[in-house]
Design an enzyme around this catalytic site. Structure first.
Site, PDB file in Angstrom:
ATOM      1  N   PRO A 160      54.627  -3.193   7.753  1.00 31.30           N
ATOM      2  CA  PRO A 160      55.255  -4.448   8.172  1.00 31.30           C
ATOM      3  C   PRO A 160      55.125  -4.721   9.666  1.00 31.30           C
ATOM      4  CG  PRO A 160      56.926  -2.764   7.830  1.00 31.30           C
ATOM      5  CD  PRO A 160      55.629  -2.187   7.338  1.00 31.30           C
ATOM      6  N   LEU A 161      54.844  -3.666  10.433  1.00 27.59           N
ATOM      7  CA  LEU A 161      54.614  -3.843  11.868  1.00 27.59           C
ATOM      8  C   LEU A 161      53.130  -3.749  12.215  1.00 27.59           C
ATOM      9  CD1 LEU A 161      57.620  -1.796  13.310  1.00 27.59           C
ATOM     10  CD2 LEU A 161      57.462  -4.257  12.877  1.00 27.59           C
ATOM     11  N   TYR A 187      48.675  11.432   1.555  1.00 29.13           N
ATOM     12  CA  TYR A 187      48.922  11.423   3.001  1.00 29.13           C
ATOM     13  C   TYR A 187      48.853  12.835   3.574  1.00 29.13           C
ATOM     14  CZ  TYR A 187      51.031   6.844   1.904  1.00 29.13           C
ATOM     15  OH  TYR A 187      51.275   5.576   1.458  1.00 29.13           O
TER      16      TYR A 187
END
Length: 322
Positions: free
Chosen positions: A207-208, A58
């Protein structure tokens, strides 16, 4: 609602909702300022989070930010980071960017420990499997790192079921991390039973759905250069129109429960299975609190059945990129 989860078969306990660090430095077209992110994650800990998820791919700053943020309360949190992707070109299809050889892993873990400023990693994921390295060999390396005290437990991300079984037979896997949400339910029939059988925690990435399920992004929203959402079908007018019934369902439940759509999406997950741990990410303080407070949203058994029944009649546009 149970607010904590046992991490696999370890003695570690984590909050039912964790914090995903990725968006601080990756996939949204910006690298956030270090001081702001350190402050944000310390606030997350004040709110109640004890589980933080990062990875070197990342951007190496991602691990450094987290390490500095949690240094004052290191023993109170569980840090998850990853190995296996050694070059950014993986995201454009280069399989040579994968390396899980024993020597490479040992170099990767030492580099992560240094960036995190800690002498142990609580949960160490294989970020993607390396086709050049057998699962038993990777698991044996994990066993050596556990014995050496460099890691406490390990997991895999986006690995096939057979790979997980073979690796688990050598050194117990504590968690898998895959994408799961209202728009990405493909793992329900395969990985959920596997987690139940082997005592593995399922960590739910995105999850969103990169913010989509918060219902705050309209068609035509302009995204920064480098923001993956600009290329995702989910955020285009066609995808938004196609998923109207889903968002109407989530919004209706949000109104019913005096919650936000994001909280309904998270509460649905942690109510669905006792081993599910969503890790939403955000760079905004109010969203940090909003996401964590989803643990207070109670969905009854009949309400969960109502949601499942509605979902069974929907054809949903998922997380693919156009």
């Amino acid at each position: 609602m149970e607010k904590t989860r046992k991490l696999g078969q370890t003695d570690m306990t984590i909050t039912a909702i964790g914090y995903g660090c990725m968006g601080q430095t990756h996939s949204y077209g910006v690298v956030e300022a270090e001081k702001d992110m350190i402050s944000l994650m310390r606030y997350a800990h004040e709110v109640g989070y004890t589980f933080f998820d990062t990875a070197p791919i990342y951007g190496e700053a991602n691990e450094r930010y987290l390490g500095k943020a949690v240094a004052p309360f290191r023993k109170e949190v569980v840090i998850a980071t990853k190995f296996g992707i050694v070059d950014e070109s993986f995201f454009t299809g280069n399989e040579d960017a994968l390396n899980s050889s024993r020597d490479s892993i040992r170099q990767q873990v030492d580099a992560s420990l240094k960036r995190l400023g800690t002498d142990y990693i609580d949960l160490y994921y294989q970020h993607r499997i390396d086709p050049k390295t057998e699962p038993e060999e990777v698991a044996q390396t994990m066993a050596e790192l556990i014995k050496a005290g460099k890691i406490r437990a390990w997991g895999v991300s986006f690995a096939p079921e057979e790979y997980i079984r073979r690796a688990h037979s050598v050194c117990k896997i504590s968690a898998i991390e895959n994408m799961y949400s209202f728009v990405a339910r493909q793992d329900e029939g395969t990985y959920f039973p596997l987690c139940e059988e082997l005592g593995i925690t399922y960590v739910s990435a995105c999850p969103l759905a990169k913010g989509y399920l918060s219902n705050r992004y309209a068609a035509g929203t302009k995204y920064r250069e480098g923001d993956w959402r600009a290329d995702m079908n989910l955020f285009q007018k066609e995808g938004i129109d196609h998923n109207r019934a889903l968002m109407d369902l989530i919004t209706e439940f949000a109104e019913r429960k005096q919650a936000t759509p994001a909280q309904i999406a998270l509460a649905w997950e942690i109510t669905k299975k006792p081993y599910l741990v969503p890790i939403p990410g955000t760079t905004k303080r109010d969203r940090v609190k909003e996401n964590f407070e989803a643990v207070t949203v109670e969905l009854t058994e009949s309400e969960m059945s109502e949601i499942e029944e509605a979902l069974s009649h929907m054809d949903i546009v998922g997380m693919s990129r156009g």
